[in-house]
Design an enzyme around this catalytic site. Structure first.
Site, mmCIF file in Angstrom:
data_model
loop_
_atom_site.group_PDB
_atom_site.id
_atom_site.type_symbol
_atom_site.label_atom_id
_atom_site.label_comp_id
_atom_site.label_asym_id
_atom_site.label_seq_id
_atom_site.Cartn_x
_atom_site.Cartn_y
_atom_site.Cartn_z
ATOM 1 N N THR A 77 -3.648 -2.299 0.374
ATOM 2 C CA THR A 77 -2.448 -3.149 0.546
ATOM 3 C C THR A 77 -2.383 -4.311 -0.440
ATOM 4 O O THR A 77 -1.596 -5.236 -0.235
ATOM 5 C CB THR A 77 -2.388 -3.714 1.979
ATOM 6 O OG1 THR A 77 -3.509 -4.593 2.160
ATOM 7 C CG2 THR A 77 -2.409 -2.624 3.034
ATOM 8 N N TRP A 78 -3.171 -4.262 -1.512
ATOM 9 C CA TRP A 78 -3.144 -5.365 -2.466
ATOM 10 C C TRP A 78 -1.772 -5.403 -3.126
ATOM 11 O O TRP A 78 -1.337 -4.394 -3.703
ATOM 12 C CB TRP A 78 -4.235 -5.157 -3.511
ATOM 13 C CG TRP A 78 -4.463 -6.330 -4.414
ATOM 14 C CD1 TRP A 78 -3.978 -7.592 -4.262
ATOM 15 C CD2 TRP A 78 -5.253 -6.344 -5.600
ATOM 16 N NE1 TRP A 78 -4.421 -8.398 -5.280
ATOM 17 C CE2 TRP A 78 -5.200 -7.664 -6.114
ATOM 18 C CE3 TRP A 78 -6.002 -5.399 -6.281
ATOM 19 C CZ2 TRP A 78 -5.868 -8.040 -7.276
ATOM 20 C CZ3 TRP A 78 -6.671 -5.769 -7.443
ATOM 21 C CH2 TRP A 78 -6.600 -7.077 -7.938
ATOM 22 N N ASP B 99 -6.683 -1.045 4.499
ATOM 23 C CA ASP B 99 -7.535 -2.024 3.816
ATOM 24 C C ASP B 99 -6.713 -3.205 3.327
ATOM 25 O O ASP B 99 -5.731 -3.041 2.611
ATOM 26 C CB ASP B 99 -8.210 -1.362 2.605
ATOM 27 C CG ASP B 99 -9.134 -2.324 1.885
ATOM 28 O OD1 ASP B 99 -10.275 -2.496 2.338
ATOM 29 O OD2 ASP B 99 -8.702 -2.941 0.883
ATOM 30 N N TYR C 71 -5.285 -11.289 -0.648
ATOM 31 C CA TYR C 71 -4.070 -10.639 -1.134
ATOM 32 C C TYR C 71 -2.830 -11.448 -0.752
ATOM 33 O O TYR C 71 -2.504 -11.584 0.424
ATOM 34 C CB TYR C 71 -3.965 -9.202 -0.603
ATOM 35 C CG TYR C 71 -5.151 -8.310 -0.966
ATOM 36 C CD1 TYR C 71 -5.985 -8.625 -2.043
ATOM 37 C CD2 TYR C 71 -5.422 -7.165 -0.247
ATOM 38 C CE1 TYR C 71 -7.072 -7.828 -2.370
ATOM 39 C CE2 TYR C 71 -6.511 -6.346 -0.586
ATOM 40 C CZ TYR C 71 -7.330 -6.695 -1.648
ATOM 41 O OH TYR C 71 -8.402 -5.899 -1.975
ATOM 42 N N GLN D 245 -17.696 -1.363 -0.729
ATOM 43 C CA GLN D 245 -16.394 -1.038 -1.333
ATOM 44 C C GLN D 245 -16.455 -1.384 -2.817
ATOM 45 O O GLN D 245 -16.669 -2.542 -3.172
ATOM 46 C CB GLN D 245 -15.271 -1.822 -0.635
ATOM 47 C CG GLN D 245 -13.909 -1.436 -1.158
ATOM 48 C CD GLN D 245 -12.758 -2.096 -0.407
ATOM 49 O OE1 GLN D 245 -11.900 -2.729 -1.022
ATOM 50 N NE2 GLN D 245 -12.690 -1.932 0.891
ATOM 51 N N LEU E 185 -6.712 5.174 -8.281
ATOM 52 C CA LEU E 185 -5.733 5.657 -9.263
ATOM 53 C C LEU E 185 -5.732 4.775 -10.515
ATOM 54 O O LEU E 185 -4.817 4.846 -11.324
ATOM 55 C CB LEU E 185 -4.327 5.676 -8.633
ATOM 56 C CG LEU E 185 -4.181 6.536 -7.380
ATOM 57 C CD1 LEU E 185 -2.813 6.326 -6.731
ATOM 58 C CD2 LEU E 185 -4.378 8.007 -7.714
HETATM 59 P P1 NAP Z 1 -4.677 2.022 -6.959
HETATM 60 O O1 NAP Z 1 -4.701 2.427 -5.560
HETATM 61 O O2 NAP Z 1 -5.613 2.652 -7.906
HETATM 62 O O3 NAP Z 1 -3.234 2.202 -7.594
HETATM 63 C C1 NAP Z 1 -2.076 1.692 -7.005
HETATM 64 C C2 NAP Z 1 -0.912 2.089 -7.902
HETATM 65 O O4 NAP Z 1 -0.743 3.508 -7.839
HETATM 66 C C3 NAP Z 1 0.400 1.466 -7.434
HETATM 67 O O5 NAP Z 1 1.125 1.099 -8.591
HETATM 68 C C4 NAP Z 1 1.080 2.604 -6.710
HETATM 69 O O6 NAP Z 1 2.486 2.526 -6.789
HETATM 70 C C5 NAP Z 1 0.606 3.810 -7.489
HETATM 71 N N1 NAP Z 1 0.637 5.016 -6.651
HETATM 72 C C6 NAP Z 1 0.192 5.177 -5.392
HETATM 73 N N2 NAP Z 1 0.397 6.423 -4.957
HETATM 74 C C7 NAP Z 1 1.009 7.072 -5.970
HETATM 75 C C8 NAP Z 1 1.473 8.392 -6.135
HETATM 76 N N3 NAP Z 1 1.355 9.286 -5.143
HETATM 77 N N4 NAP Z 1 2.062 8.723 -7.302
HETATM 78 C C9 NAP Z 1 2.173 7.823 -8.307
HETATM 79 N N5 NAP Z 1 1.747 6.550 -8.207
HETATM 80 C C10 NAP Z 1 1.163 6.182 -7.046
HETATM 81 O O7 NAP Z 1 -4.887 0.430 -7.124
HETATM 82 P P2 NAP Z 1 -5.346 -0.794 -6.215
HETATM 83 O O8 NAP Z 1 -4.213 -1.312 -5.403
HETATM 84 O O9 NAP Z 1 -6.030 -1.737 -7.143
HETATM 85 O O10 NAP Z 1 -6.504 -0.214 -5.280
HETATM 86 C C11 NAP Z 1 -6.272 0.281 -3.987
HETATM 87 C C12 NAP Z 1 -6.718 -0.700 -2.917
HETATM 88 O O11 NAP Z 1 -8.098 -0.991 -3.017
HETATM 89 C C13 NAP Z 1 -6.054 -2.086 -3.007
HETATM 90 O O12 NAP Z 1 -4.723 -2.069 -2.605
HETATM 91 C C14 NAP Z 1 -6.987 -2.881 -2.149
HETATM 92 O O13 NAP Z 1 -6.717 -2.650 -0.773
HETATM 93 C C15 NAP Z 1 -8.339 -2.309 -2.557
HETATM 94 N N6 NAP Z 1 -9.013 -3.079 -3.635
HETATM 95 C C16 NAP Z 1 -10.183 -3.709 -3.358
HETATM 96 C C17 NAP Z 1 -10.825 -4.444 -4.336
HETATM 97 C C18 NAP Z 1 -12.125 -5.135 -4.014
HETATM 98 O O14 NAP Z 1 -12.592 -5.953 -4.818
HETATM 99 N N7 NAP Z 1 -12.739 -4.848 -2.899
HETATM 100 C C19 NAP Z 1 -10.286 -4.539 -5.622
HETATM 101 C C20 NAP Z 1 -9.102 -3.852 -5.898
HETATM 102 C C21 NAP Z 1 -8.478 -3.126 -4.905
HETATM 103 P P3 NAP Z 1 3.374 2.040 -5.541
HETATM 104 O O15 NAP Z 1 2.806 0.720 -5.104
HETATM 105 O O16 NAP Z 1 4.737 1.996 -6.137
HETATM 106 O O17 NAP Z 1 3.255 3.083 -4.458
#
Ligand code: NAP
Length: 264
Positions: free
Chosen positions: A6-7, A35, A40, A150, A181
Site C-alpha cells: 500500500t505504499w 502490508d 507511508y 521483509q 515488480l
Molecule cells: P511494486 O509492487 O514492485 O510495484 C508497484 C507498481 O506496479 C505500481 O506502479 C503499480 O501500479 C504497478 N502494478 C501493480 N500491479 C500491476 C499489474 N498487474 N500490471 C502492471 N502494473 C502493475 O512496488 P512497491 O510499491 O515498492 O512494493 C510493494 C509493496 O512493498 C509496497 O507497496 C509496500 O507495501 C512494500 N514495501 C516495503 C518496503 C520496506 O522497506 N519494507 C519498501 C518498499 C515497498 P498501480 O499502482 O497503478 O496499480
C-alpha cells in the site's frame, strides 16, 4: 503467498475509491496479507487501509511497520498506538521494524514483547535485515519470536539469493518480497514480454510467478486498482518452465558473491 502493498495509497483523495476497491478485490481473491507502514504518506496509507478494512478486518492479515527512529521502548509503544488508531483496529497481525536504525535491537524487542503480551500485536518481524543483522538479533532473548524478514526481491534484485534467502528458508523464516515488480520499471523488459506472450499473460504475472516460484517467499505487489490486483492474482496460475527460468537467469544472472543488501 500473495498479498497487497500500500505504499503511495491514501495520498490523493481522487484515488481512494480505486485503492479501496483494490484492497477489497485482494480480500475477495484470498490475498489476505495487507502490508502498510506508519511511514507511508505519514499515516495516510494506514488510514486508507483502516477504512477499507472497517467491515472486513477479520479477512485480512494486517501488517504495519514502525520507523527505526521510533523504535525505542516507549517510542514503539506510542507508534503502535498511533497505527492502531489509524487502522481502526485493536490488534495488528504482524508488526515490523521497518529498517535497522540507531536504537539497540534489544530495546525494540522488549517493546514488541510488551505489545504482544498486551494483545496489541500478534507477531513481530523485521525488514531490510541482512544475514549479519539476523545473526545479531538471534543472540537476543525473545528473538525466536521473529516471524518474517521483509526485503527487496525481484528479478532485477537477486542479491538475497546468495545467502539471506537460503538461510531464512533453511530456518523456516518467511521472506516477504517487497517491490516484486521493481515498482513497475521492469515491465517493458523484452525477455519478460516474450515469456508473457508465450504464456498468454502479462509481464507483471511472469515477474510475480518468478518471485513466487520458491517456498516461503511471499510477494506483496502494490496494485491500486481491482484490475491490477486481479492480474497479479493470476500469477498464481503461471507455471514457469525450466527453459523460461534459464532465459530469465541469462537476462538477470543470480549473484555469485555477497553484496550489500539493497533497499528501496
Ligand atoms: P511494486 O509492487 O514492485 O510495484 C508497484 C507498481 O506496479 C505500481 O506502479 C503499480 O501500479 C504497478 N502494478 C501493480 N500491479 C500491476 C499489474 N498487474 N500490471 C502492471 N502494473 C502493475 O512496488 P512497491 O510499491 O515498492 O512494493 C510493494 C509493496 O512493498 C509496497 O507497496 C509496500 O507495501 C512494500 N514495501 C516495503 C518496503 C520496506 O522497506 N519494507 C519498501 C518498499 C515497498 P498501480 O499502482 O497503478 O496499480
Amino acid at each position: 503467498m500473495l498479498g497487497i502493498g500500500t505504499w503511495g495509497m491514501g495520498e490523493h483523495p481522487g484515488n481512494a475509491a480505486s485503492e479501496t476497491a483494490a484492497i477489497h478485490r485482494a480480500l475477495d481473491l484470498g490475498m489476505s496479507v495487507v502490508d502498510t507502514a506508519e511511514m507511508y504518506g505519514d499515516g495516510a496509507a494506514e488510514e486508507l487501509v483502516g477504512k477499507a478494512l472497517a467491515a472486513r478486518r477479520n479477512e485480512a492479515f494486517l501488517v504495519t511497520k514502525v520507523l527505526p527512529h521510533h523504535a525505542t521502548l516507549r517510542g514503539t509503544i506510542a507508534a503502535c498506538e498511533g497505527s492502531l488508531r489509524r487502522l481502526g483496529t485493536d490488534s495488528i497481525d504482524l508488526y515490523i521494524l521497518h529498517w535497522r536504525g540507531a536504537v539497540p535491537l534489544a530495546e525494540t524487542l522488549e517493546a514488541f514483547e510488551y505489545l504482544q503480551q498486551a494483545g496489541k500485536i500478534r507477531h513481530w518481524g523485521v525488514s531490510n535485515f541482512d544475514v549479519a543483522d539476523l545473526q545479531e538479533l538471534r543472540l537476543l532473548p525473545g528473538a525466536e519470536g521473529m516471524v518474517a524478514d521483509q526485503v527487496l526481491y525481484n528479478l532485477t534484485r537477486r542479491g538475497i539469493e546468495f545467502d539471506l534467502l537460503p538461510q531464512c528458508v533453511g530456518k523456516g523464516i518467511p521472506v516477504m518480497a517487497y517491490s516484486p515488480l521493481e515498482q513497475g520499471r521492469m515491465l517493458k523488459d523484452p525477455v519478460l514480454l516474450r515469456i508473457a506472450a508465450e504464456h498468454g499473460t502479462s509481464p507483471a504475472q511472469i515477474a510475480l510467478a518468478w518471485v513466487l516460484r520458491q517456498p516461503l517467499v511471499l510477494a506483496i505487489p502494490k496494485a491500486s486498482s481491482p484490475q491490477h490486483v486481479q492480474e497479479c492474482h493470476r500469477s498464481l496460475n503461471v507455471q514457469l518452465t525450466p527453459s523460461n527460468l534459464a532465459d530469465l537467469d541469462r537476462a538477470y544472472p543470480p549473484p555469485t558473491r555477497k553484496g550489500v543488501l539493497e533497499m528501496i
